[in-house]
Design a protein around this motif. Structure first.
Motif, PDB file in Angstrom:
ATOM      1  N   THR A  16      47.017  25.118  51.401  1.00 48.49           N
ATOM      2  CA  THR A  16      46.898  26.028  50.271  1.00 48.49           C
ATOM      3  C   THR A  16      45.583  25.811  49.533  1.00 48.49           C
ATOM      4  N   ILE A  17      44.877  26.909  49.282  1.00 44.26           N
ATOM      5  CA  ILE A  17      43.604  26.900  48.571  1.00 44.26           C
ATOM      6  C   ILE A  17      43.860  27.444  47.167  1.00 44.26           C
ATOM      7  N   TRP A  18      43.632  26.622  46.153  1.00 41.52           N
ATOM      8  CA  TRP A  18      43.854  27.063  44.772  1.00 41.52           C
ATOM      9  C   TRP A  18      42.531  27.524  44.149  1.00 41.52           C
ATOM     10  N   GLY A  19      42.620  28.534  43.296  1.00 43.50           N
ATOM     11  CA  GLY A  19      41.443  29.075  42.623  1.00 43.50           C
ATOM     12  C   GLY A  19      40.800  30.171  43.448  1.00 43.50           C
ATOM     13  N   GLY A  20      40.011  30.974  42.782  1.00 47.73           N
ATOM     14  CA  GLY A  20      39.276  32.011  43.511  1.00 47.73           C
ATOM     15  C   GLY A  20      39.534  33.428  43.060  1.00 47.73           C
ATOM     16  N   ASP A  21      40.716  33.670  42.439  1.00 43.93           N
ATOM     17  CA  ASP A  21      41.012  35.005  41.917  1.00 43.93           C
ATOM     18  C   ASP A  21      40.679  36.082  42.959  1.00 43.93           C
ATOM     19  N   CYS A  22      39.954  37.125  42.557  1.00 44.98           N
ATOM     20  CA  CYS A  22      39.686  38.237  43.472  1.00 44.98           C
ATOM     21  C   CYS A  22      38.817  37.839  44.652  1.00 44.98           C
ATOM     22  N   TYR A  23      38.048  36.764  44.511  1.00 45.99           N
ATOM     23  CA  TYR A  23      37.154  36.335  45.588  1.00 45.99           C
ATOM     24  C   TYR A  23      37.945  35.999  46.852  1.00 45.99           C
ATOM     25  N   ASN A  24      39.178  35.515  46.661  1.00 44.52           N
ATOM     26  CA  ASN A  24      40.019  35.206  47.821  1.00 44.52           C
ATOM     27  C   ASN A  24      40.255  36.436  48.688  1.00 44.52           C
ATOM     28  N   TYR A  25      40.395  37.592  48.056  1.00 46.45           N
ATOM     29  CA  TYR A  25      40.691  38.811  48.810  1.00 46.45           C
ATOM     30  C   TYR A  25      39.467  39.282  49.592  1.00 46.45           C
ATOM     31  N   GLY A  26      38.286  39.037  49.045  1.00 42.43           N
ATOM     32  CA  GLY A  26      37.081  39.315  49.802  1.00 42.43           C
ATOM     33  C   GLY A  26      36.972  38.400  51.014  1.00 42.43           C
ATOM     34  N   LEU A  27      37.295  37.126  50.813  1.00 43.60           N
ATOM     35  CA  LEU A  27      37.262  36.183  51.930  1.00 43.60           C
ATOM     36  C   LEU A  27      38.287  36.561  52.993  1.00 43.60           C
ATOM     37  N   LEU A  28      39.449  37.036  52.566  1.00 41.42           N
ATOM     38  CA  LEU A  28      40.455  37.492  53.520  1.00 41.42           C
ATOM     39  C   LEU A  28      39.943  38.701  54.291  1.00 41.42           C
ATOM     40  N   ALA A  29      39.326  39.659  53.582  1.00 36.62           N
ATOM     41  CA  ALA A  29      38.813  40.870  54.237  1.00 36.62           C
ATOM     42  C   ALA A  29      37.730  40.535  55.249  1.00 36.62           C
ATOM     43  N   SER A  30      36.995  39.439  55.017  1.00 40.18           N
ATOM     44  CA  SER A  30      35.929  39.042  55.930  1.00 40.18           C
ATOM     45  C   SER A  30      36.383  38.042  56.988  1.00 40.18           C
ATOM     46  N   GLY A  31      37.695  37.738  57.020  1.00 42.73           N
ATOM     47  CA  GLY A  31      38.225  36.915  58.096  1.00 42.73           C
ATOM     48  C   GLY A  31      38.086  35.420  57.915  1.00 42.73           C
ATOM     49  N   HIS A  32      37.968  34.941  56.674  1.00 40.99           N
ATOM     50  CA  HIS A  32      37.801  33.509  56.436  1.00 40.99           C
ATOM     51  C   HIS A  32      39.101  32.819  56.031  1.00 40.99           C
ATOM     52  N   ILE A  33      40.032  33.558  55.434  1.00 42.44           N
ATOM     53  CA  ILE A  33      41.365  33.046  55.143  1.00 42.44           C
ATOM     54  C   ILE A  33      42.374  34.096  55.594  1.00 42.44           C
ATOM     55  N   ASP A  34      43.651  33.703  55.639  1.00 39.17           N
ATOM     56  CA  ASP A  34      44.654  34.558  56.265  1.00 39.17           C
ATOM     57  C   ASP A  34      45.604  35.244  55.289  1.00 39.17           C
ATOM     58  N   LEU A  35      45.867  34.600  54.164  1.00 42.27           N
ATOM     59  CA  LEU A  35      46.971  35.044  53.327  1.00 42.27           C
ATOM     60  C   LEU A  35      46.686  34.718  51.869  1.00 42.27           C
ATOM     61  N   VAL A  36      46.915  35.682  50.980  1.00 42.00           N
ATOM     62  CA  VAL A  36      46.850  35.451  49.535  1.00 42.00           C
ATOM     63  C   VAL A  36      48.172  35.932  48.946  1.00 42.00           C
ATOM     64  N   VAL A  37      48.793  35.090  48.147  1.00 40.56           N
ATOM     65  CA  VAL A  37      50.065  35.445  47.497  1.00 40.56           C
ATOM     66  C   VAL A  37      49.948  35.115  46.021  1.00 40.56           C
ATOM     67  N   GLU A  38      50.294  36.091  45.183  1.00 35.47           N
ATOM     68  CA  GLU A  38      50.170  35.933  43.731  1.00 35.47           C
ATOM     69  C   GLU A  38      51.410  36.477  43.032  1.00 35.47           C
ATOM     70  N   SER A  39      51.552  36.069  41.784  1.00 35.93           N
ATOM     71  CA  SER A  39      52.651  36.548  40.948  1.00 35.93           C
ATOM     72  C   SER A  39      52.095  36.918  39.581  1.00 35.93           C
ATOM     73  N   GLY A  40      52.652  37.976  38.993  1.00 32.82           N
ATOM     74  CA  GLY A  40      52.315  38.313  37.616  1.00 32.82           C
ATOM     75  C   GLY A  40      50.968  38.964  37.411  1.00 32.82           C
ATOM     76  N   LEU A  41      50.404  39.578  38.448  1.00 24.56           N
ATOM     77  CA  LEU A  41      49.129  40.271  38.271  1.00 24.56           C
ATOM     78  C   LEU A  41      49.341  41.579  37.519  1.00 24.56           C
ATOM     79  N   LYS A  42      48.297  42.014  36.819  1.00 26.69           N
ATOM     80  CA  LYS A  42      48.308  43.315  36.145  1.00 26.69           C
ATOM     81  C   LYS A  42      47.544  44.327  36.995  1.00 26.69           C
ATOM     82  N   LEU A  43      47.680  45.601  36.641  1.00 29.59           N
ATOM     83  CA  LEU A  43      47.057  46.659  37.434  1.00 29.59           C
ATOM     84  C   LEU A  43      45.567  46.417  37.629  1.00 29.59           C
ATOM     85  N   HIS A  44      44.864  45.981  36.575  1.00 36.98           N
ATOM     86  CA  HIS A  44      43.423  45.768  36.709  1.00 36.98           C
ATOM     87  C   HIS A  44      43.106  44.594  37.623  1.00 36.98           C
ATOM     88  N   ASP A  45      44.103  43.715  37.871  1.00 35.07           N
ATOM     89  CA  ASP A  45      43.886  42.588  38.778  1.00 35.07           C
ATOM     90  C   ASP A  45      43.997  42.986  40.251  1.00 35.07           C
TER      91      ASP A  45
END
Length: 258
Positions: free
Chosen positions: A178-207
């Motif tokens: 598990t990689i902690w931290g990164g916020d939206c940057y994690n999703y960019g890394l996922l889109a570019s094939g560097h990580i596999d899975l991001v799971v979050e709780s309690g995000l708002k629409l702007h997140d």
């Protein structure tokens, strides 16, 4: 989705970055909001810069922004803004925050941008088009089993006791990689094939609004914890997965009683 909308979204990201960069690792004003989360003058300056362009060029479009609230529109379109997603990282001088810009049509995300203005990385996703990172195609990677998955999340403090229990049941199946931290940057890394899975709780629409077109356009899938598509009414429990073949495994793990 028109090329003009995509060009506009890129210009909005440029305007936000121009407001943020002079304040990164510099002296800036900050305070706590009503929910105790921090806000800086960079957050407000970036959103103000975006709104100034939208007010001039898209006066009929609605706007929802983290810092300056909602503006009604008449077009059925709504721009959703998070000027600095990851304000805590920004304040700490860590360049893993990002500006999130989304366009919703009738409540569903059709265009999204993640812009990291310090490293100069920008992911752009639009419905029906391939996601790009700095203009080049971004692709998620395959993942044979959950045990092979690199899992990321913004932080344990964002889970309540119930959701944390289910998240840890999932983390156990990924060998706790598990990689902690990164916020939206994690999703960019996922889109570019560097990580596999991001799971979050309690995000708002702007997140999360900007993330859906980016992940999906890169070949991944993004949904809530029940597997439903993200839209304006989603409650903010998010699964983003590079390999859609693992979705049932992820939902099963999150649903376990461990």
């Amino acid at each position: 989705m028109t090329s003009a909308d995509i060009a506009l979204a890129n210009r909005l990201a440029e305007a936000a970055g121009a407001a943020i960069r002079p304040l990164f690792r510099a002296d800036f004003a900050h305070e706590a909001k009503a929910d105790a989360s921090p806000v800086t003058e960079a957050d407000r300056a970036a959103e103000a810069a975006i709104r100034a362009i939208l007010d001039k060029e898209c006066p009929a479009d609605a706007i929802i922004g983290e810092e300056f609230g909602e503006k009604d529109g008449t077009s059925g379109r709504c721009w959703v803004l998070d000027p600095i997603d990851g304000t805590i990282s920004f304040m700490a001088g860590r360049p893993i925050f990002g500006t999130l810009i989304a366009l919703l049509q009738d409540g569903f995300p059709v265009l999204g941008v993640i812009d990291q203005c310090i490293s100069g990385e920008r992911w752009v996703g639009a419905m029906g088009q391939a996601t790009t990172m700095n203009g080049k195609p971004a692709r998620t990677r395959r993942c044979r089993t959950l045990a092979d998955a690199a899992l990321a999340s913004s932080g344990p403090q964002y889970f309540d006791e119930h959701s944390a229990e289910h998240f840890m049941a999932l983390a156990a199946k990924t060998n706790r990689r598990t990689i902690w931290g990164g916020d939206c940057y994690n999703y960019g890394l996922l889109a570019s094939g560097h990580i596999d899975l991001v799971v979050e709780s309690g995000l708002k629409l702007h997140d999360f609004a900007a993330l859906a077109p980016i992940v999906e356009g890169a070949g991944g899938t993004i949904c809530d914890w029940q597997g439903e598509p993200l839209q304006a009414g989603s409650e903010g429990h998010v699964i983003a997965l590079g390999d859609a073949a693992r979705l049932d495994d992820v939902i099963e793990a999150l649903s376990s009683n461990h």
